[in-house]
Enzyme design. Sequence first.
Site, short mmCIF file in Angstrom:
data_model
loop_
_atom_site.label_atom_id
_atom_site.label_comp_id
_atom_site.label_asym_id
_atom_site.label_seq_id
_atom_site.Cartn_x
_atom_site.Cartn_y
_atom_site.Cartn_z
N LYS A 34 1.40 -1.97 -1.58
CA LYS A 34 2.47 -2.99 -1.30
C LYS A 34 3.92 -2.68 -2.11
O LYS A 34 4.93 -2.97 -1.69
CB LYS A 34 2.06 -4.31 -1.05
CG LYS A 34 0.93 -4.58 -0.31
CD LYS A 34 1.13 -4.22 1.20
CE LYS A 34 1.73 -5.51 1.87
NZ LYS A 34 1.63 -5.32 3.41
C1 LIG Z 1 -5.43 -5.69 0.47
C2 LIG Z 1 -4.57 -5.21 1.66
N1 LIG Z 1 -5.16 -4.49 2.48
C3 LIG Z 1 -4.48 -3.94 3.79
C4 LIG Z 1 -3.29 -4.79 3.89
C5 LIG Z 1 -2.58 -4.24 4.98
O1 LIG Z 1 -1.43 -3.35 5.18
P1 LIG Z 1 -0.38 -3.56 6.05
O2 LIG Z 1 0.27 -4.72 5.89
O3 LIG Z 1 0.52 -2.29 5.43
O4 LIG Z 1 -0.68 -3.39 7.50
C6 LIG Z 1 -2.60 -5.37 3.07
C7 LIG Z 1 -1.38 -6.00 3.11
O5 LIG Z 1 -1.01 -7.09 2.99
C8 LIG Z 1 -3.22 -5.67 1.86
O6 LIG Z 1 -2.74 -6.44 0.96
#
Ligand SMILES: Cc1ncc(COP(=O)(O)O)c(C=O)c1O
Length: 324
Positions: free
Chosen positions: A43
């Site tokens: 992120k």
């Molecule tokens: C630990 C974790 N896994 C997966 C995701 C999912 O990613 P995306 O928001 O890009 O779909 C996030 C997003 O907040 C996350 O913090």
Amino acid sequence: MIHQNVLETIGNTPLVKLNKVIKSVPGTVVVKMETTNPGHSIKDRMALQMVLDAEEAGHLKPGGTIIECTSGNTGMGLALAATVKGYKCIFTTSDKQSPEKFDILRAMGAEVIVCPTNVAADDPRSYYSVAEKLAKETPNSYWFNQYDNLSNRKAHYLTTGPEIWEQTEGKITHFLAGVGTGGTISGTGRYLKEQNPDIKVWGIDTYGSALKKYHETGVMDESEIYSYITEGIGEDIIPLNIDFDIIDYMEKVTDKDGAVMCRRLAREEGLMFGYSAGSAVAGLLQLKDQLDEDSLVVIAIHDHGTRYVGKIYNDEWMKKNNFL
Ligand SMILES: Cc1ncc(COP(=O)(O)O)c(C=O)c1O
């Protein structure tokens, strides 16, 4: 090479081959190890892009306050950017997240407001609603709203996608990612499909989330939604960042299978990842019959396992949830 500040160290993360845990899977499986970002999660990429775009659009002005609803990782990325660029941060988060995540955000100087998880997204107590209200009440502030802010998927179109394409020398056949806001899968998947339309993009969802059903039917079915333990993936809203046309298939993984796979990744591969990484690898095992010897699967790893030491890496917690 000397980087001028921590933000310049975001991205260019390594690809690492999985060996033992995917023994039964034909082809090659590699992980895009986003844990090497300075905030230890993928992120960081979208947080920086959202800040740059908000500055350019004039939403974020000198001395301003960044407001965001975040399960932790986006907050960490925003806090890094805010520290370097001189902004304040107020984050709303939900009480199901690991307490380590709140402590980390507070350590970075952010104010953290913990909101209840088990309320509807449009409830005034939800972490979305509290962030929206704070943005209205706080002078010189801007609510980033990672769900609908398209700078999120743009970051992955501009960086994650091209990195994977180059690192695999164009040989990638499948991209697999957990889906929350959808930024990772939509931006990366779009870039990869533009290079080679035959690349399959698979999304990992959880039980208790409305995303898979919505992808398959276009129906937002409230009966799909209930509270679950997995962190980071699955939604009770349909974020604008999810480009459902880019996703070929979505697979659901149980809370238990995600947690157990995390522990196997640590003990069998030396890779200590966060909850959604276990879900992604477990999801791939569920889909292995669709692969062959020529498959080259890249799995996005969203965050580091240190954020889950009190949960999936804690035997008592695992036992309490009947996961061991
Ligand atoms: C630990 C974790 N896994 C997966 C995701 C999912 O990613 P995306 O928001 O890009 O779909 C996030 C997003 O907040 C996350 O913090």
